[in-house]
Design an enzyme around this catalytic site. Structure first.
Site, short mmCIF file in Angstrom:
data_model
loop_
_atom_site.label_atom_id
_atom_site.label_comp_id
_atom_site.label_asym_id
_atom_site.label_seq_id
_atom_site.Cartn_x
_atom_site.Cartn_y
_atom_site.Cartn_z
N LYS A 56 0.88 -1.19 0.00
CA LYS A 56 0.00 0.00 0.00
C LYS A 56 0.92 1.24 0.00
O LYS A 56 1.43 1.65 1.03
CB LYS A 56 -0.87 -0.04 1.27
CG LYS A 56 -2.19 0.68 1.20
CD LYS A 56 -2.13 2.15 0.89
CE LYS A 56 -1.69 3.01 2.05
NZ LYS A 56 -1.48 4.42 1.65
N GLU A 58 -0.42 7.72 -0.81
CA GLU A 58 -1.43 8.24 -1.74
C GLU A 58 -1.00 9.57 -2.38
O GLU A 58 -1.68 10.07 -3.26
CB GLU A 58 -2.79 8.37 -1.05
CG GLU A 58 -2.85 9.24 0.20
CD GLU A 58 -2.47 8.51 1.48
OE1 GLU A 58 -1.40 7.85 1.50
OE2 GLU A 58 -3.21 8.61 2.47
N SER A 93 5.30 8.25 9.60
CA SER A 93 5.47 9.13 10.77
C SER A 93 5.25 8.33 12.06
O SER A 93 4.58 7.29 12.07
CB SER A 93 4.47 10.28 10.67
OG SER A 93 3.16 9.76 10.64
N CYS A 136 13.93 11.07 6.26
CA CYS A 136 13.98 10.69 7.68
C CYS A 136 15.41 10.69 8.19
O CYS A 136 15.65 10.64 9.39
CB CYS A 136 13.34 9.34 7.90
SG CYS A 136 14.33 8.04 7.17
N GLU A 146 9.38 17.02 14.54
CA GLU A 146 9.88 16.77 13.18
C GLU A 146 9.20 17.75 12.24
O GLU A 146 7.97 17.76 12.14
CB GLU A 146 9.57 15.33 12.77
CG GLU A 146 10.09 15.00 11.38
CD GLU A 146 9.78 13.57 10.95
OE1 GLU A 146 8.63 13.11 11.13
OE2 GLU A 146 10.69 12.92 10.41
#
Ligand code: NAD
Length: 503
Positions: A177, A180, A230, A285, A387
């Site tokens: 997945k 999006e 996240s 990241c 972050e």
């Protein structure tokens, strides 16, 4: 209904729109702010169809000789190299990163495919002869069944390639997945995997959002879930996945500190920091959003040199070869990052370079934010703690290395860190003791190569095993230990009630 081209799913070896009544959302080009495609969001039924296909493909794929599975990875490597320009163009069109950065991401992904092609060697078990009288014992590593991967927007090609190539090379089948926000390159790579010889159903891609993810997390046919994204979502995925009996690895967010020691080569350190802070618009990241300078003299020198280098940076569309930094991924993310800059000013940090208000000619509706630099950032400020995931670099001033290390250790994230120094003793002390999973010494982005594993500590990773590399072989397999004896015909032995041992 919009006339934009649609993006659907790849199930059982075929592109499909899934359920005709499913929801959809726009995919934007961040350099122009224009919606370019319509993404069809898989509902529960469509995800279940993908799981069914993966489940049906599993028995034959599990029993396919490992070398034959590995050959598909070899073929895929060739196809990815052949189609690199096309894939990078798809990444840049939806993510916004500059093309050279997209090429770097794809290359790192290809290296994971290459490592997956060594699976036959990596899957070899352990064998012991004569563990007892005429008894042999061995351990082997068996695939789990259907595994799932859920991936973030910032590396649409590389992060999925951390997951499914090794999973399928180990004999599992997979449901992926993707994000999006930029799904096209991920889907294209899956199509190339079919062309490389992956049988239908071994890799399925479902585009979607929470509904698709929740279906994967709760379906009993999914045996393992790899997640990258996240921290709040990573924590949710880990808890839900474990609750439903799955093996889960969930990699989360980060706030990586770079320590600059007074003896560092400042010019080299600053060049390294520029790429690490502003490359990919800070949407990595392993990016460096914080510099911890030891002593005011070091801090002054670093800030002065950063100012000079930032002034040379070109902000523009990722397709323009002269751009160093493209736009942020979406308008909401752009607004969020700009909000952090406002917040830093309110909190009293010194905004040395203000990237707000940057406008790129011909791309006025793009999500461009110029590089921002704060000095005098303090722990406790929101811009220190959270972050930001944008082109915002903060300098924190401390007096000693120990003070810097205490700050890093106290931070909730522990993904990456680095130290710039010429002092071997300091570097060794730092890398040995710091509570962070990936450490660089004069290396700003210490992203492990494909044959090591990737993962942070603290709230940057939930689970035990890191991503890709040797840990991936363990994550996507179950150890089975077989103990075997063939007693000689005709020899009769009495029952033994003591626990068997080698005594
Ligand atoms: P995200 O957490 O918003 O999304 C990641 C995935 O989770 C996507 O596929 C998304 O569809 C899905 N998702 C989002 N909300 C969900 C919900 N409520 N329920 C179920 N699924 C949901 O992350 P992002 O913005 O796409 O990516 C950026 C984040 O990823 C940053 O925090 C970054 O640090 C992190 N990241 C971490 C690593 C790592 O290795 N540690 C690598 C890359 C990115």
């Amino acid at each position: 209904m919009s006339q934009l081209p649609t993006i659907g799913h790849l199930i059982d070896g075929k592109l499909t729109d899934g359920n005709a009544n499913a929801r959809s959302q726009s995919v934007y080009n961040p350099a122009t702010g224009k919606a370019e495609k319509r993404l069809l969001l898989a509902d529960k039924t469509t995800v279940e169809q993908a799981i069914r296909s993966a489940q049906a493909a599993f028995p034959a794929w599990r029993n396919t000789p490992p070398l034959k599975r590995a050959r598909v990875m070899g073929n895929l490597k060739g196809l990815l190299e052949k189609h690199a320009d096309e894939i990078c163009a798809l990444i840049t069109a939806e993510h916004g990163k500059v093309l050279s950065d997209a090429a770097g991401e794809l290359q790192r992904g290809i290296e994971n495919v290459e490592y997956a092609s060594y699976a036959p060697e990596l899957l070899k078990g352990e064998h012991s002869k004569n563990v007892g009288p005429a008894i042999d014992s061995w351990s082997e590593f068996q695939p789990l069944g259907v595994a799932a991967g859920i991936t973030p927007f910032n590396f649409p090609a590389m992060v999925p390639l951390w997951m499914w190539p090794m999973a399928v090379a180990c004999g599992n089948t997979f449901v992926l997945k993707p994000s999006e926000r930029d799904p096209s390159s991920t889907l294209r790579i899956a199509e190339l995997a079919l062309e490389a010889g992956l049988p239908p159903g071994v890799l399925n891609v479902v585009n979607g959002d929470k509904e698709a993810v929740d279906t994967l997390l709760t379906d009993p046919r999914i045996k393992a879930v790899s997640f990258v994204g996240s921290t709040p979502i990573a924590e949710y995925i880990y808890a839900e996945g474990c609750k439903h009996g799955k093996r889960v690895q969930a990699l989360g967010g980060a706030k990586n500190h770079a320590v600059v020691m007074p003896d560092a080569d400042i010019a080299n350190a600053v060049n390294a920091l520029m790429g690490a802070a502003y490359g990919s618009c800070g949407e990595r990241c392993m990016a460096i959003p914080l510099v911890v300078a030891i002593g005011d003299t070091t801090a002054d020198a670093v800030v002065a040199a950063l100012k000079v280098e930032i002034a040379k940076m070109q902000v523009g569309p990722g397709t323009d070869a002269s751009s160093d930094m493209g736009p942020l991924v979406t308008k909401p993310h752009f607004e969020k990052v700009r909000g952090y800059v406002d917040q830093g000013v309110k909190e009293g940090a010194t905004l040395v370079v203000d990237g707000r208000g940057v406008s790129v000619s011909g791309h006025e509706d793009g999500y461009f934010l110029g590089p921002c630099l704060f000095d005098h950032v303090k722990p406790g400020m929101v811009i220190y703690q959270e972050e930001i995931f944008g082109p915002v670099l903060g300098v924190v001033r401390v007096k000693t290395l120990q003070e810097a290390m205490d700050l890093i250790d106290a931070h909730e994230y522990g993904n990456g860190t680095c130290i710039f120094t010429r002092d071997g003793e300091a570097a060794r002390y730092f890398s040995d003791n710091i509570l962070v999973g990936m450490v660089g010494v004069n290396v700003p982005l210490p992203v492990p190569v494909a044959y090591h594993s990737f993962g942070g500590w603290k709230r940057s990773l939930f689970g035990d095993l890191h991503a890709y590399g040797p840990d991936a072989v363990r994550f996507y397999t179950k150890r089975k230990t077989i103990t075997q004896r063939w007693p000689s015909a005709g020899v009769r032995e009495g029952a033994v009630f003591a626990f068997p041992s080698s005594k």
